[in-house]
Design an enzyme around this catalytic site. Sequence first.
Site, PDB file in Angstrom:
ATOM      1  N   CYS A 106      -8.128  -3.255  -6.916  1.00 61.82           N
ATOM      2  CA  CYS A 106      -8.832  -2.149  -7.581  1.00 61.82           C
ATOM      3  C   CYS A 106      -8.856  -2.299  -9.101  1.00 61.82           C
ATOM      4  O   CYS A 106      -9.537  -1.531  -9.790  1.00 61.82           O
ATOM      5  CB  CYS A 106      -8.208  -0.817  -7.191  1.00 61.82           C
ATOM      6  SG  CYS A 106      -8.174  -0.555  -5.416  1.00 61.82           S
ATOM      7  N   HIS A 110      -9.690   4.075 -12.535  1.00 59.37           N
ATOM      8  CA  HIS A 110     -10.087   3.732 -11.156  1.00 59.37           C
ATOM      9  C   HIS A 110     -10.046   5.005 -10.319  1.00 59.37           C
ATOM     10  O   HIS A 110      -9.093   5.793 -10.394  1.00 59.37           O
ATOM     11  CB  HIS A 110      -9.130   2.670 -10.613  1.00 59.37           C
ATOM     12  CG  HIS A 110      -9.169   2.540  -9.127  1.00 59.37           C
ATOM     13  ND1 HIS A 110     -10.352   2.420  -8.436  1.00 59.37           N
ATOM     14  CD2 HIS A 110      -8.168   2.555  -8.197  1.00 59.37           C
ATOM     15  CE1 HIS A 110     -10.073   2.348  -7.140  1.00 59.37           C
ATOM     16  NE2 HIS A 110      -8.766   2.434  -6.969  1.00 59.37           N
ATOM     17  N   ASN A 126     -13.073   6.147  -2.801  1.00 53.24           N
ATOM     18  CA  ASN A 126     -12.385   5.076  -3.528  1.00 53.24           C
ATOM     19  C   ASN A 126     -13.040   3.752  -3.131  1.00 53.24           C
ATOM     20  O   ASN A 126     -12.897   3.296  -2.003  1.00 53.24           O
ATOM     21  CB  ASN A 126     -10.900   5.103  -3.152  1.00 53.24           C
ATOM     22  CG  ASN A 126     -10.087   3.973  -3.781  1.00 53.24           C
ATOM     23  OD1 ASN A 126     -10.632   2.976  -4.254  1.00 53.24           O
ATOM     24  ND2 ASN A 126      -8.777   4.140  -3.778  1.00 53.24           N
TER      25      ASN A 126
HETATM   26  O1  UT7 Z   1      -6.846   2.364  -4.794  1.00 57.42           O
HETATM   27  C1  UT7 Z   1      -5.680   1.624  -4.669  1.00 57.42           C
HETATM   28  C2  UT7 Z   1      -4.484   2.371  -5.133  1.00 57.42           C
HETATM   29  N1  UT7 Z   1      -4.201   3.432  -4.202  1.00 57.42           N
HETATM   30  C3  UT7 Z   1      -3.838   4.632  -4.626  1.00 57.42           C
HETATM   31  O2  UT7 Z   1      -3.772   4.852  -5.812  1.00 57.42           O
HETATM   32  C4  UT7 Z   1      -3.495   5.669  -3.595  1.00 57.42           C
HETATM   33  C5  UT7 Z   1      -2.309   6.487  -4.046  1.00 57.42           C
HETATM   34  N2  UT7 Z   1      -1.845   7.429  -3.033  1.00 57.42           N
HETATM   35  C6  UT7 Z   1      -2.540   8.516  -2.667  1.00 57.42           C
HETATM   36  O3  UT7 Z   1      -3.634   8.757  -3.143  1.00 57.42           O
HETATM   37  C7  UT7 Z   1      -1.890   9.489  -1.695  1.00 57.42           C
HETATM   38  O4  UT7 Z   1      -0.531   9.117  -1.517  1.00 57.42           O
HETATM   39  C8  UT7 Z   1      -2.576   9.564  -0.313  1.00 57.42           C
HETATM   40  C9  UT7 Z   1      -3.937  10.209  -0.475  1.00 57.42           C
HETATM   41  C10 UT7 Z   1      -2.728   8.166   0.285  1.00 57.42           C
HETATM   42  C11 UT7 Z   1      -1.762  10.423   0.633  1.00 57.42           C
HETATM   43  O5  UT7 Z   1      -1.562  11.694   0.060  1.00 57.42           O
HETATM   44  P1  UT7 Z   1      -0.104  12.312  -0.066  1.00 57.42           P
HETATM   45  O6  UT7 Z   1      -0.278  13.583  -0.727  1.00 57.42           O
HETATM   46  O7  UT7 Z   1       0.790  11.303  -0.723  1.00 57.42           O
HETATM   47  O8  UT7 Z   1       0.258  12.512   1.459  1.00 57.42           O
HETATM   48  P2  UT7 Z   1       1.572  12.109   2.249  1.00 57.42           P
HETATM   49  O9  UT7 Z   1       1.380  10.755   2.831  1.00 57.42           O
HETATM   50  O10 UT7 Z   1       2.781  12.348   1.402  1.00 57.42           O
HETATM   51  O11 UT7 Z   1       1.575  13.178   3.404  1.00 57.42           O
HETATM   52  C12 UT7 Z   1       1.789  14.583   3.112  1.00 57.42           C
HETATM   53  C13 UT7 Z   1       1.573  15.372   4.386  1.00 57.42           C
HETATM   54  C14 UT7 Z   1       2.311  14.811   5.582  1.00 57.42           C
HETATM   55  O12 UT7 Z   1       2.660  15.905   6.423  1.00 57.42           O
HETATM   56  P3  UT7 Z   1       4.135  16.500   6.411  1.00 57.42           P
HETATM   57  O13 UT7 Z   1       5.033  15.367   6.805  1.00 57.42           O
HETATM   58  O14 UT7 Z   1       4.372  16.967   5.006  1.00 57.42           O
HETATM   59  O15 UT7 Z   1       4.070  17.600   7.417  1.00 57.42           O
HETATM   60  C15 UT7 Z   1       1.272  13.967   6.264  1.00 57.42           C
HETATM   61  O16 UT7 Z   1       1.523  13.817   7.629  1.00 57.42           O
HETATM   62  O17 UT7 Z   1       0.183  15.337   4.706  1.00 57.42           O
HETATM   63  C16 UT7 Z   1       0.011  14.762   6.012  1.00 57.42           C
HETATM   64  N3  UT7 Z   1      -1.178  13.930   5.958  1.00 57.42           N
HETATM   65  C17 UT7 Z   1      -2.398  14.355   6.263  1.00 57.42           C
HETATM   66  N4  UT7 Z   1      -2.843  15.550   6.697  1.00 57.42           N
HETATM   67  C18 UT7 Z   1      -4.190  15.669   6.902  1.00 57.42           C
HETATM   68  C19 UT7 Z   1      -1.260  12.628   5.567  1.00 57.42           C
HETATM   69  N5  UT7 Z   1      -2.531  12.213   5.612  1.00 57.42           N
HETATM   70  C20 UT7 Z   1      -3.254  13.273   6.055  1.00 57.42           C
HETATM   71  C21 UT7 Z   1      -4.631  13.449   6.287  1.00 57.42           C
HETATM   72  N6  UT7 Z   1      -5.037  14.661   6.704  1.00 57.42           N
HETATM   73  N7  UT7 Z   1      -5.554  12.478   6.103  1.00 57.42           N
END
Ligand code: UT7
Length: 327
Positions: A125, A249, A283
């Site tokens: 990216c 990005h 993205n």
């Molecule tokens: O482009 C290359 C570089 N990449 C990046 O910069 C990406 C950086 N990371 C992110 O943007 C975020 O970490 C994500 C968008 C990938 C994920 O978001 P998050 O806020 O970090 O979610 P998480 O993985 O910590 O999950 C939080 C909660 C979890 O539930 P509990 O355990 O708190 O009950 C997940 O199971 O959200 C849940 N969850 C979702 N719920 C609905 C995870 N993904 C989803 C989803 N829809 N798609």
Amino acid sequence: MTDRPALSLNPGSRGSRVLGIGSAQPDKIVTNDDLSQLMETNDQWIRDRVGIIERRFAEKDESLTDFAVAAGTAALADAGVDPSEVDTVILPNCTMPTLIPNAAAQVAARIGIPSPGAFDLNAACAGFCYGLGVASDLIRAGSAKKVLVIGAEKLTDSVDPVDRANAIIFADGAGAAVVGAADEPGIGPVTWGSAGDLVDLIYMRDDKYIYQEGQSVFRWATTKIAPIAMQALDAAGLKPSDVDVLIPHQANLRIVEAIAKKLRANGAREDMVVADDIKYSGNTSSASIPLALDHMRKAGTAKPGDVVLAVGFGAGLSYAGQAFVCP
Ligand code: UT7
């Protein structure tokens, strides 16, 4: 020892600048509700946690090179540069399905660029900012006169379509810039680097699908990238208050906003325009920065002469940024 003649250098130019920008996206719009039919997710979660409202997915018969050709052609038209003038094509990407042949040479041929130097560049990216840095230095050193840099991706080929950690984020498209010589510097030095010790945070699995530890990448991006952007400004002799348009990005709107907040805490203006193209484009990895700039110019939020600060980051982990003048 034999006497050898001194090598001569082509005269380079004092400066380089972006002459034109173009972009291309698939027609197919995919909403958050569409994705919630395929996996356990919902519109509110995606809007709140990532900032995406909808994104564009390629059809099966549309390729990374199709979008690259369309974006490159649009950028040349915007710059008023004929394909015959281009001597170098750089194609940042990380989703080309074949390593051989590369994308750059075939895209150049389809655009009608005769026998350019042509190579792909993979810094994930961060790829577009790496490519712009290389293009600028090739021109200043006298090795190239007109360079076409095209960030292009078909990420939907590399994402498990029901992996809710990735399938909701990534999308397809291309963005391109034409770079040429200038009497005055119009592109600042690139500030780049990598953190190879964190390579396990984003990688392509054996099944060819992307894996990322989202939270760890999120924390890294929100702490490390604003200082890199500030270094890039400093390298160009600029201050945060000089920035008219900030284009991080488009990984996650919360990361974009965190970077903007840190720059403002260090003197960037409240009226600095901050790219939020992720809302409707998702993205698109190496395409996201030129895609955002093209959309912002068309919307009038980025204007000719504006100071743009771009910063890319992603797998590697790799990062790069530079300031440049908006064409
Ligand atoms: O482009 C290359 C570089 N990449 C990046 O910069 C990406 C950086 N990371 C992110 O943007 C975020 O970490 C994500 C968008 C990938 C994920 O978001 P998050 O806020 O970090 O979610 P998480 O993985 O910590 O999950 C939080 C909660 C979890 O539930 P509990 O355990 O708190 O009950 C997940 O199971 O959200 C849940 N969850 C979702 N719920 C609905 C995870 N993904 C989803 C989803 N829809 N798609």
